[in-house]
Design a protein around this motif. Structure first.
Motif, mmCIF file in Angstrom:
data_model
loop_
_atom_site.group_PDB
_atom_site.id
_atom_site.type_symbol
_atom_site.label_atom_id
_atom_site.label_comp_id
_atom_site.label_asym_id
_atom_site.label_seq_id
_atom_site.Cartn_x
_atom_site.Cartn_y
_atom_site.Cartn_z
ATOM 1 N N ASP A 194 -4.271 10.322 -1.980
ATOM 2 C CA ASP A 194 -5.827 9.902 -1.062
ATOM 3 C C ASP A 194 -6.154 9.186 -0.922
ATOM 4 O O ASP A 194 -6.811 8.179 0.221
ATOM 5 N N ALA A 195 -5.441 8.336 -1.289
ATOM 6 C CA ALA A 195 -6.605 6.438 -1.581
ATOM 7 C C ALA A 195 -5.476 6.298 -0.041
ATOM 8 O O ALA A 195 -6.037 5.114 0.937
ATOM 9 N N ILE A 196 -4.138 6.365 -0.428
ATOM 10 C CA ILE A 196 -3.539 5.758 1.457
ATOM 11 C C ILE A 196 -4.527 5.944 2.827
ATOM 12 O O ILE A 196 -4.517 5.726 3.154
ATOM 13 N N SER A 232 -2.272 -0.320 -9.653
ATOM 14 C CA SER A 232 -2.192 -0.474 -8.154
ATOM 15 C C SER A 232 -3.438 -0.647 -8.100
ATOM 16 O O SER A 232 -4.194 -0.149 -7.010
ATOM 17 N N GLY A 233 -4.148 -2.244 -7.946
ATOM 18 C CA GLY A 233 -5.321 -2.127 -7.243
ATOM 19 C C GLY A 233 -5.301 -2.794 -5.664
ATOM 20 O O GLY A 233 -6.086 -2.200 -5.133
ATOM 21 N N VAL A 234 -4.375 -2.761 -5.294
ATOM 22 C CA VAL A 234 -4.306 -3.268 -3.190
ATOM 23 C C VAL A 234 -4.172 -1.130 -3.560
ATOM 24 O O VAL A 234 -4.717 -0.851 -2.514
ATOM 25 N N THR A 235 -2.861 -0.525 -3.277
ATOM 26 C CA THR A 235 -2.697 0.484 -3.412
ATOM 27 C C THR A 235 -4.567 1.572 -3.542
ATOM 28 O O THR A 235 -4.337 2.107 -2.840
ATOM 29 N N VAL A 288 1.003 -1.079 -0.008
ATOM 30 C CA VAL A 288 -0.144 0.103 -0.034
ATOM 31 C C VAL A 288 0.396 1.148 0.276
ATOM 32 O O VAL A 288 1.529 2.547 1.136
ATOM 33 N N TRP A 289 1.616 2.068 -1.130
ATOM 34 C CA TRP A 289 2.673 2.240 -1.392
ATOM 35 C C TRP A 289 2.059 3.927 -2.045
ATOM 36 O O TRP A 289 1.273 3.976 -2.990
ATOM 37 N N LEU A 290 2.665 4.795 -1.399
ATOM 38 C CA LEU A 290 3.064 5.654 -1.615
ATOM 39 C C LEU A 290 3.570 6.833 -2.509
ATOM 40 O O LEU A 290 4.215 6.827 -3.475
ATOM 41 N N SER A 291 5.067 6.282 -1.890
ATOM 42 C CA SER A 291 6.437 6.643 -2.650
ATOM 43 C C SER A 291 6.695 6.138 -4.162
ATOM 44 O O SER A 291 6.497 5.164 -4.261
ATOM 45 N N HIS A 340 -10.854 3.297 -5.340
ATOM 46 C CA HIS A 340 -11.421 2.804 -6.253
ATOM 47 C C HIS A 340 -13.787 2.665 -5.360
ATOM 48 O O HIS A 340 -14.345 2.805 -5.749
ATOM 49 N N SER A 341 -12.987 2.029 -3.978
ATOM 50 C CA SER A 341 -14.627 2.152 -3.545
ATOM 51 C C SER A 341 -15.206 3.784 -2.376
ATOM 52 O O SER A 341 -16.017 3.578 -3.630
ATOM 53 N N MET A 342 -14.363 4.279 -2.377
ATOM 54 C CA MET A 342 -14.960 5.698 -1.488
ATOM 55 C C MET A 342 -15.519 6.564 -3.006
ATOM 56 O O MET A 342 -16.121 7.352 -2.677
#
Length: 378
Positions: free
Chosen positions: A67-69, A333-336, A49-52, A341-343
């Protein structure tokens, strides 16, 4: 064959997350899932779950990822309370580790650029002495690294399980074993007919294409042209070990069960999702160079999976103009990005909200110029 509010084609991480976001917002949802015979990208996802380093060439993508993080804890908590399934989210921060001074210099320049252009993307460069305070097991090959305090990891397969369980708990109709062959649009009635290769059919007022590599054949049927390529990711996993790695890294991460996941590769091999001795050995050598103690660990599994990728590596989120009510989502990046995607995407494609601001950068129109070349960082 009732005219359900929204049909999502694709029950992988991207499709399931969008569908879950729509149904939790009150949309009547159907998911058509090809099932385990599909090229599940979640199988080859490293689970970060990666931003860097995200969005080096597109600041809007860096902000979208940021924002997703920040939305992830709420999604994790909701799914756990609703379904009892733990997605495995941990966000202690994460490390990128480099083997040369040139890599370190390039990394520092990239992270500075992203933070300057996107804003609120924290990071810290570290020398080996400081890295060992957090990662005491790193080897002498590591000459430096970066720390991203917002980074973390999750379990991709448990996340997918949680999303499917959440869909069913909220009343969505999830139909497995469906291979969609044709989509027909009735403009007079404002609805779509989705026809499976075995003759089954469903009608729907709204349609989301989230079928990964399958979108290449489906998108033109609703007036969308989106180039999709594939990358194969090979991943290794060790036996369960005593906890030694408190933070995820770009080369290895220890799961809650104790096993160490080692990854991953990026290979242009068409539709071959197999494994190769060459890449398995390369991953193992790199992992041991990073954490020498892994030389004593027994590998118990290796696998490969195909991931959908656009020419520039960034997502496509788009509504069809010729077939109103149809949308497409392509994402590496389906996990991150599962929480966003949901909200955010789910309610938008479900017809409840407007498109997120500044989302024109994610239209597939950017690939329309045949004389323009693209590259990506994957």
């Amino acid at each position: 064959m009732d005219n359900q509010g929204m049909t999502v084609i694709g029950g992988g991480l991207v499709g399931a997350a969008i569908a879950y976001g729509a149904v939790r917002a009150g949309v009547k949802v159907r998911v058509l899932d090809q099932g385990d015979n599909a090229f599940r990208a979640s199988r080859g996802n490293f689970g970060l779950v990666w931003l860097s380093s995200k969005g080096g060439k597109l600041p809007r993508y860096a902000r979208w990822t940021r924002d997703a993080i920040k939305l992830w804890p709420a999604l994790h908590k909701e799914l756990l309370e609703l379904t009892g399934v733990d997605s495995g989210l941990q966000q202690p921060g994460g490390f990128w580790l480099g083997f040369s001074e040139a890599e370190i210099t390039a990394r520092a320049s990239l992270l500075e650029k992203i933070d300057r252009e996107a804003g609120d993307i924290p990071y810290k460069m570290m020398e080996p002495r400081e890295l060992r305070e957090y990662l005491p097991g790193i080897g002498p090959a590591v000459v430096g690294g970066s720390f991203g305090p917002l980074d973390g990891h999750a379990n991709p397969l448990m996340l997918l399980h949680a999303l499917h369980a959440g869909l069913r708990e909220r009343g969505a109709d999830v139909i497995s074993g469906v291979s969609v062959g044709e989509i027909r649009h009735d403009s007079d009635k404002g609805r779509f007919e989705i026809v499976a290769t075995d003759g089954q059919s469903w009608k729907s007022g709204r349609l989301v294409l989230a079928a990964g590599l399958g979108n290449a054949k489906l998108a033109p049927q609703v007036g969308l042209q989106t180039p999709i390529t594939t990358t194969r990711g090979q991943v290794l996993i060790t036996e369960r070990l005593k906890p030694f790695l408190k933070y995820p890294t770009n080369k290895a991460r220890q799961t809650a069960e104790g096993s160490v996941q080692i990854g991953s590769t990026t290979e242009d091999v068409g539709l071959d999702d197999g494994t190769t001795t060459e890449k398995i050995e390369w991953l193992a050598r790199r992992a041991v160079a990073t954490f020498p103690a892994l030389a004593q660990a027994r590998l118990v599994r290796a696998w490969g999976a195909l991931r959908p990728l656009t020419p520039d590596g960034y997502p496509v989120y788009q509504a069809s103009t010729s077939c109103p009510g149809a949308f497409i989502a392509i994402c590496h990046s389906g996990v991150t990005l599962a929480s966003a995607h949901s909200m955010v995407i789910g309610p938008w494609m479900g017809g409840l909200t407007a498109a997120p601001p500044d989302f024109d950068v994610f239209l597939s129109d950017r690939f329309a110029d045949p004389n323009k070349s693209f590259s990506h960082d994957h």
